[in-house]
Write a protein that holds these residues in place. Structure first.
Motif, PDB file in Angstrom:
ATOM      1  N   UNK A 210       1.139  -1.301  -0.240  1.00 43.83           N
ATOM      2  CA  UNK A 210       0.122  -0.014  -0.189  1.00 43.83           C
ATOM      3  C   UNK A 210       0.747   1.416   0.774  1.00 43.83           C
ATOM      4  N   UNK A 211       1.879   1.420   0.618  1.00 51.24           N
ATOM      5  CA  UNK A 211       2.958   2.294   0.492  1.00 51.24           C
ATOM      6  C   UNK A 211       3.659   3.090  -0.814  1.00 51.24           C
ATOM      7  N   UNK A 212       4.315   1.532  -1.336  1.00 49.95           N
ATOM      8  CA  UNK A 212       4.406   1.623  -2.106  1.00 49.95           C
ATOM      9  C   UNK A 212       3.890   2.178  -3.760  1.00 49.95           C
ATOM     10  N   UNK A 213       1.691   1.782  -3.119  1.00 56.65           N
ATOM     11  CA  UNK A 213       1.375   2.311  -4.572  1.00 56.65           C
ATOM     12  C   UNK A 213       0.675   3.768  -4.192  1.00 56.65           C
ATOM     13  N   UNK A 214       0.773   3.812  -2.920  1.00 56.66           N
ATOM     14  CA  UNK A 214       1.071   5.563  -2.408  1.00 56.66           C
ATOM     15  C   UNK A 214       1.511   6.478  -2.730  1.00 56.66           C
TER      16      UNK A 214
ATOM     17  N   UNK B 284       1.472   9.025  -6.047  1.00 56.27           N
ATOM     18  CA  UNK B 284       2.323  10.419  -5.792  1.00 56.27           C
ATOM     19  C   UNK B 284       2.910  11.086  -7.092  1.00 56.27           C
ATOM     20  N   UNK B 285       3.983  10.281  -7.856  1.00 59.10           N
ATOM     21  CA  UNK B 285       4.901  10.591  -8.586  1.00 59.10           C
ATOM     22  C   UNK B 285       3.449  10.451 -10.139  1.00 59.10           C
ATOM     23  N   UNK B 286       2.907   9.670 -10.415  1.00 54.82           N
ATOM     24  CA  UNK B 286       2.751   9.555 -11.364  1.00 54.82           C
ATOM     25  C   UNK B 286       1.248  10.345 -11.794  1.00 54.82           C
ATOM     26  N   UNK B 287       0.768  10.376 -10.652  1.00 58.13           N
ATOM     27  CA  UNK B 287      -0.479  10.457 -11.103  1.00 58.13           C
ATOM     28  C   UNK B 287      -0.562  12.638 -10.813  1.00 58.13           C
ATOM     29  N   UNK B 288      -0.355  12.643  -9.235  1.00 56.12           N
ATOM     30  CA  UNK B 288      -0.551  14.025  -8.614  1.00 56.12           C
ATOM     31  C   UNK B 288       0.585  14.920  -8.032  1.00 56.12           C
TER      32      UNK B 288
ATOM     33  N   UNK C 245       3.824  16.867  -7.272  1.00 56.26           N
ATOM     34  CA  UNK C 245       4.091  17.898  -6.196  1.00 56.26           C
ATOM     35  C   UNK C 245       4.512  16.299  -5.043  1.00 56.26           C
ATOM     36  N   UNK C 246       4.132  16.852  -3.879  1.00 55.56           N
ATOM     37  CA  UNK C 246       4.660  15.597  -2.926  1.00 55.56           C
ATOM     38  C   UNK C 246       4.110  16.072  -1.832  1.00 55.56           C
TER      39      UNK C 246
ATOM     40  N   UNK D 114       3.983  11.452   1.246  1.00 54.53           N
ATOM     41  CA  UNK D 114       3.911  11.156   3.010  1.00 54.53           C
ATOM     42  C   UNK D 114       3.319  10.365   3.553  1.00 54.53           C
ATOM     43  N   UNK D 115       2.063   9.776   3.379  1.00 57.19           N
ATOM     44  CA  UNK D 115       1.252   8.571   3.768  1.00 57.19           C
ATOM     45  C   UNK D 115       2.550   7.619   3.937  1.00 57.19           C
ATOM     46  N   UNK D 116       1.978   7.769   1.536  1.00 58.95           N
ATOM     47  CA  UNK D 116       3.515   6.580   1.198  1.00 58.95           C
ATOM     48  C   UNK D 116       4.663   5.769   1.859  1.00 58.95           C
ATOM     49  N   UNK D 117       4.922   6.943   2.105  1.00 59.29           N
ATOM     50  CA  UNK D 117       6.394   6.746   2.447  1.00 59.29           C
ATOM     51  C   UNK D 117       6.428   6.793   4.610  1.00 59.29           C
ATOM     52  N   UNK D 118       5.458   6.441   4.591  1.00 57.18           N
ATOM     53  CA  UNK D 118       5.473   6.425   6.268  1.00 57.18           C
ATOM     54  C   UNK D 118       4.832   4.798   6.128  1.00 57.18           C
TER      55      UNK D 118
END
Length: 731
Positions: A570-574, A578-582, A584-585, A590-594
């Protein structure tokens, strides 16, 4: 006293003439051969005995095993001599247990029967022996004592005086004549008064009961020493037994005992050797104790017994625990092996922390490598309620292995306070909590007065091999599995249980923090490379393999379950969103990294919130590994921008940034104003620059900021000379 009949069987001094003759032959050139023969003869003449160690009180199994060993030695003894067998009776922590009269009687009758006439049984007492364990001592040919030892109260634990027991004791003692009848009567019946009487004619005799009364009435008593008043159990210490010539000698070591018996050495008799050839299998318990691993171990161990020829298990332990319920399952199995299994030996190679200590203490014999640790904080924090739930199991392990139950509890519950108590009268040592000391006493205050409380036994940090030996928790040190295997009668290290080698190999790799870090680091580096060049090519494949291997290793190690995998995925998906769809960061990044870091950390441990110093250290190590691996993602982005474009093999993974001067020159030679508003298809990824096809023309284009994959439709929105700006068009 010594048995004078055996003195005639002592080895005679060799005549000097054969040696002189050998020297003469040596002068003729035959000296070497004759010296070899003479040396071999002298070596063969060295007389040795056997040593069997038993812990008091005796139970049915111990009595049966001892009898089997004695019969095996009697059958293997030469026809023309008696073999000396020293039975070392070691007093232990009775915990309310006593030797059953029937077990002691069966053993005593066998010792004094003609079936064992080829062996001379010598009892060696260490500590204080009470109860019916005294009966086989009365049946022995000879008695030796360690300093500070004693025998007392043969019928302790009996509810009432039994005349049959007294007659049996006198009958067994009369067969050897080692103990005077009146001494035997006082040992059996605390109501009998025993005195050492000096008569007017100079004789000194032991007198009890009616015999003592008759001597007093006859006027033959010159002086008397009361050894046990009526109503007080008789206790005879080393000095009294030696002065009475009941004990043949007092020794400080086994070597001294061998010397006193005119023996070159005492060879320990291994129980497994006496019961037949030992055939064993090896189980390595390493890493975390987890349900899936315990199920696999149990299945493999059961399979070893199906053939019927395996009777010994050697358990190698290097674990920090992880699940008290699973450890209790194995401990209950190991402490009471069922036929054909007869021995479960243990070796602590690194550590047996937390609940893993219970598995180790259920093995007997149990050895530790120098530098190993038993007990102390582990992966599972065990509280008093859990200890109470397994109280019956702990008592079972303590009875089966002859280890103090309080010390076992103390190694599991680090908050438990255990003291060393000394009996004020007998000097016996006992380890117990204040509650255990009086738990079974009718009068708590009276029982408390019997014991002198010593220092507290600090079990919270764990015990070294030396400390565990001093407390009687292990049987000694062993430097290798081979050494441990030989001590239990095996010819060498047994084969491992039928588990797949690849599983054992991966589990071994999983115990390496360095490998875990490398897998994570490479996985994140290649993941970032794939993010810079979408298309699931080589970097994406490598990333999936690294993450898959990491999870498999942790799953086999017992620290990773499906929850951790879900958090990680789930973290890698988030992060991907963030990288391909939305752009910025933000929240997804942040949630995906956590979530990713949380999944990695939980894969490295069996707990969620640390509750002791060991768990805190494991959590800290897991965090550093997770953060270090995640840093590979940042490193991957940097490498993609700076390193990859200059490496021939990696150049195809990323396009170089457009050359501003070349673009300016191209703008002078071409006019692309006719492409304004046209729709085309990308022929390369736009990151942000790339190429696109408009009709039959292929030109260089630049996206407005977002990455565009190969084969997607685009529209020209701006033209600056030959710089064509496009945007993706949804179809």
């Amino acid at each position: 006293m010594f048995d004078q009949r055996d003195c005639s069987r002592a080895p005679c001094r060799r005549s000097p003439w054969p040696a002189l003759f050998a020297c003469a032959l040596g002068l003729l050139g035959w000296c070497g051969t004759q010296i070899d023969v003479t040396a071999q003869d002298n070596q063969d003449d060295a007389k040795t005995g056997y040593l069997i160690e038993v812990a008091a009180p005796l139970d049915s199994e111990t009595s049966s095993d001892l009898l089997i060993q004695l019969r095996q030695l009697a059958e293997s003894a030469p026809e023309d001599e008696r073999v000396t067998v020293v039975v070392r009776f070691i007093s232990g922590d009775e915990n309310g247990e006593t030797t059953a009269f029937e077990d002691a009687l069966r053993l005593s009758r066998a010792i004094s029967q003609p079936d064992l006439r080829r062996i001379r049984v010598v009892s060696l007492i260490e500590g204080e022996i009470t109860g019916h364990t005294i009966l086989p001592i009365l049946a022995s040919d000879q008695l030796l004592m360690f300093g500070g030892s004693a025998i007392s109260n043969a019928t302790v634990g009996e509810s009432a005086r039994d005349e049959t027991i007294l007659l049996t004791y006198k009958s067994i003692a009369a067969r050897r004549g080692l103990f005077p009848p009146d001494v035997v009567a006082a040992l059996v019946d605390p109501g009998v008064e025993l005195a050492l009487v000096s008569k007017v004619d100079g004789d000194r005799v032991y007198a009890a009961g009616e015999t003592l009364n008759k001597l007093r009435q006859s006027g033959e008593v010159l002086r008397e020493e009361i050894l046990s008043p009526s109503g007080t159990p008789l206790r005879l210490d080393t000095k009294q037994l030696r002065d009475a010539r009941i004990a043949a000698g007092v020794v400080d070591s086994l070597d001294q005992a061998a010397e006193l018996l005119d023996l070159a050495a005492l060879n320990p008799v291994n129980k497994s050797q006496a019961l037949g050839e030992a055939k064993g299998m090896l189980l390595e318990i390493s890493g975390s104790i987890a349900p899936n691993r315990v199920r696999r171990w149990s299945s493999n161990l059961t399979a070893t017994l199906e053939a019927g020829d395996v009777n010994t298990w050697v358990i190698s332990i290097d674990s920090s625990g992880g699940d008290i319920n699973q450890s209790a399952t194995l401990a209950g199995w190991f402490s009471e092996p069922e036929p054909p299994l007869r021995t479960v030996a243990g070796l602590i190679r690194g550590e047996a922390r937390g609940d893993a200590a219970l598995i180790a203490l259920a093995c007997r014999p149990l050895y530790m490598e120098p530098g190993a640790t038993i007990g102390g904080p582990g992966s599972d924090e065990i509280d008093a309620e859990e200890i109470e739930k397994y109280d019956e199991l702990i008592e079972q392990v303590a009875r089966s292995t002859k280890r103090p139950a309080a010390l076992i509890r103390g190694l599991l519950d680090r908050k438990l306070v255990v003291y060393r108590y000394k009996n004020r009268k007998t000097g016996r040592i006992r380890y117990a909590t204040e509650a255990d000391l009086v738990s079974e006493a009718e009068d708590a205050e009276m029982e408390r007065e019997k014991w002198e409380r010593g220092e507290q036994v600090d079990l919270s940090p764990g015990l070294s091999a030396k400390e565990a030996i001093e407390l009687g928790l292990i049987d000694g040190e062993s430097r290798s599995l081979e050494d441990t295997s030989r001590r239990v009668g095996l010819s060498g290290t047994p084969p491992q249980i039928t588990d797949r080698k690849i599983v054992r190999f991966v589990e071994k790799l999983g115990r390496s923090p360095g490998l875990a870090f490398i897998l994570l680091f490479i996985g994140f580096v290649t993941l970032s490379a794939e993010a810079n060049a979408p298309g699931m090519s080589v970097p994406g494949f490598i990333s999936m393999v690294c993450f898959g291997l990491y999870f498999w290793i942790k799953f086999l190690a017992g620290t990773a379950e499906w929850l951790e995998l879900v958090l990680f995925a789930l973290g890698l998906t988030c992060i991907a969103i963030e990288v391909f769809v939305i752009p910025g960061f933000g929240v997804f990044g942040i949630g995906g990294l956590a979530l990713t870091v949380m999944g990695i950390v939980l894969m490295s441990q069996t707990f969620v919130v640390p509750r002791n110093t060991y768990q805190l250290a494991v959590l800290t190590r897991g965090l550093w590994i997770a953060l270090g691996g995640a840093a590979g993602m940042v490193g991957g982005f940097i490498a993609m921008r700076t390193l990859f474009p200059h490496v021939p093999l990696l150049r195809g993974l990323v396009m170089e940034a457009p050359n501003a001067e070349a673009v300016h020159e191209a703008e002078k030679l071409a006019d692309f104003s006719d492409l304004a508003g046209q729709i085309g298809v990308t022929t390369t990824p736009l990151m942000p620059s790339g190429k696109a096809r408009f009709g039959e023309r292929i030109v260089a284009v630049v996206s407005e900021g977002n990455a565009v994959s190969t084969g997607e439709s685009i529209r020209v929105i701006e033209i600056h000379g030959n710089r064509i700006v496009v945007e993706a068009v949804s179809t």
